[in-house]
Design a protein around this motif. Structure first.
Motif, short mmCIF file in Angstrom:
data_model
loop_
_atom_site.label_atom_id
_atom_site.label_comp_id
_atom_site.label_asym_id
_atom_site.label_seq_id
_atom_site.Cartn_x
_atom_site.Cartn_y
_atom_site.Cartn_z
N ILE A 167 22.50 8.16 51.42
CA ILE A 167 21.55 7.80 52.48
C ILE A 167 20.21 8.38 52.07
O ILE A 167 20.10 9.57 51.76
CB ILE A 167 21.98 8.37 53.85
N ARG A 168 19.19 7.54 52.05
CA ARG A 168 17.89 7.99 51.54
C ARG A 168 17.02 8.65 52.60
O ARG A 168 16.20 9.50 52.30
CB ARG A 168 17.14 6.80 50.94
N SER A 169 17.18 8.22 53.87
CA SER A 169 16.31 8.77 54.91
C SER A 169 16.91 8.45 56.27
O SER A 169 17.97 7.84 56.39
CB SER A 169 14.91 8.16 54.80
N GLU A 217 19.15 3.71 55.30
CA GLU A 217 18.63 4.62 56.33
C GLU A 217 19.63 4.72 57.47
O GLU A 217 20.13 3.70 57.96
CB GLU A 217 17.30 4.12 56.90
N MET A 264 22.74 12.42 52.62
CA MET A 264 21.42 12.40 51.99
C MET A 264 21.43 13.27 50.73
O MET A 264 20.83 12.91 49.71
CB MET A 264 20.35 12.87 52.98
N LYS A 265 22.11 14.40 50.80
CA LYS A 265 22.18 15.29 49.62
C LYS A 265 22.89 14.61 48.46
O LYS A 265 22.58 14.87 47.29
CB LYS A 265 22.88 16.59 50.01
N THR A 279 22.91 14.75 56.96
CA THR A 279 22.40 15.51 55.81
C THR A 279 23.30 15.49 54.58
O THR A 279 22.80 15.31 53.45
CB THR A 279 22.12 16.96 56.24
N CYS A 332 18.03 1.42 49.53
CA CYS A 332 17.45 2.58 50.23
C CYS A 332 18.00 2.72 51.66
O CYS A 332 17.26 2.62 52.64
CB CYS A 332 15.93 2.48 50.28
N GLY A 338 14.16 14.89 57.01
CA GLY A 338 14.05 13.67 56.23
C GLY A 338 13.94 12.41 57.04
O GLY A 338 14.24 11.32 56.53
#
Length: 339
Positions: free
Chosen positions: A92-94, A60, A87-88, A84, A58, A116
């Motif tokens: 990268i989760r957050s 970050e 993340m899309k 971003t 996960c 996010g």
């Protein structure tokens, strides 16, 4: 699962002034040039190419070293926009950011939520207003209370950074800070004992003799006790002591104070020795002993440069003839064999 944090340092950006202890360029090993969105992209690509990168952990993207919510709205968006695309793609989760307790408002909370951001870490340092004033923090303990309530109410995870040993602080006051933070129920804690870094106001005060840093042994004990209290309440302590960046450890950069390259290990070993105390023999009961411990606990029992063994020998009055792995023993326990 503890997330894989990819740090992106923005030293001093967004900060309204310089606190007495702060020298972010040395702490983070970053120079004065600002971090552009393209730099964020490059850093994330480098992280993804690392053999240590694992999307299952996960990951970050974390903005550290400045006051993220003190930046302009456009600057915040520019930095987060660079994350971003990753993340899309699910790489990268957050995001997480570091900021001050007095630099939050509803607009910025909403903006971070939309992008996010999952975790917000607050540079609290102390819950004593006199210590905060002496350290030129520019906020109060009440600001921290309001910030934590606002973040929790908006659904963010909350991290709190504390700094024992600041001007005006004492072990008794830091214990009160720990108690006050426990009542706030944050999700995680970082403990950074105050050190004197060249070029800071604290360095000037130290040179003048108006500030005396905490000794290393006292810092280890304070952080040991605080960590045990936090983790007993289910609040993990995710960092102990400043990271030793090349700039921080260069000759003359660290003027004084309880910095140690293995500070976190010193504290964890001290915690372990507190836990295993009941399993040790009383002083003078025997002359020689052998210790059996779970394999993963051996470093903690031995301690830094075998100082844990010397501590056990002082406590028991016995020579420790060996530390032997035995995974039948539960972690955190020890079996003592009399020789």
């Amino acid at each position: 699962m503890t997330p894989l944090i990819i740090p992106i340092f923005i030293p001093h950006e967004g900060c309204p002034h310089r606190c007495v202890f702060c020298e972010q360029h040395k702490i983070t090993d970053r120079q004065t040039r600002g971090v552009a969105p393209a730099d964020v992209t490059d850093l994330l690509r480098q992280a993804l190419a690392s053999p240590r990168f694992d999307v299952k952990r996960c990951p970050e993207a974390a903005f550290y070293g400045g006051t993220f919510t003190g930046l302009s709205r456009a600057r915040m968006k520019g930095l987060m926009d660079a994350v971003t695309p990753f993340m899309k793609e699910g790489l990268i989760r957050s995001m997480r950011v570091s900021t001050r307790p007095d630099a939050l408002d509803a607009e910025r909370l909403g903006l971070m939520k939309a992008y996010g951001v999952r975790t917000v870490e607050l540079g609290v340092q102390s819950m004593d207003d006199h210590v905060l004033l002496e350290s030129r923090r520019g906020h109060t303990a009440r600001d921290t209370l309001r910030a934590v309530q606002a973040l929790q109410g908006a659904g963010f995870q909350v991290g709190i950074q504390l700094m024992p040993g600041l001007p005006g602080d004492s072990p008794a006051l830091f214990e009160k800070t720990v108690a006050a933070v426990l009542r706030l129920k944050p999700d995680m804690i970082r403990l950074y004992p105050a050190v004197v870094i060249r070029g800071t106001e604290l360095a000037r005060r130290y040179a003048e003799g108006t500030y005396e840093p905490m000794p290393l042994a006292e810092a280890v004990t304070l952080c040991r006790d605080a960590t045990m209290r936090f983790e007993a309440e289910g609040i993990p302590v995710i960092r102990l002591g400043l990271h030793g960046s090349p700039s921080l450890t260069e000759a003359g950069a660290l003027v004084a104070g309880p910095w140690h390259p293995a500070f976190g290990f010193l504290v964890r070993s001290a915690i372990h020795h507190r836990v295993i105390d009941p399993y040790l023999k009383r002083y003078g009961d025997t002359a020689r002993i052998r210790l059996f411990v779970p394999n993963r606990d051996i470093p903690l029992v031995r301690g830094y440069k075998n100082r844990g063994i010397r501590l056990i020998e002082r406590k028991t009055g016995a020579d420790v003839l060996g530390v032997i792995a035995d995974d039948r023993i539960p972690r955190g326990q020890i079996r003592v064999e009399v020789i």
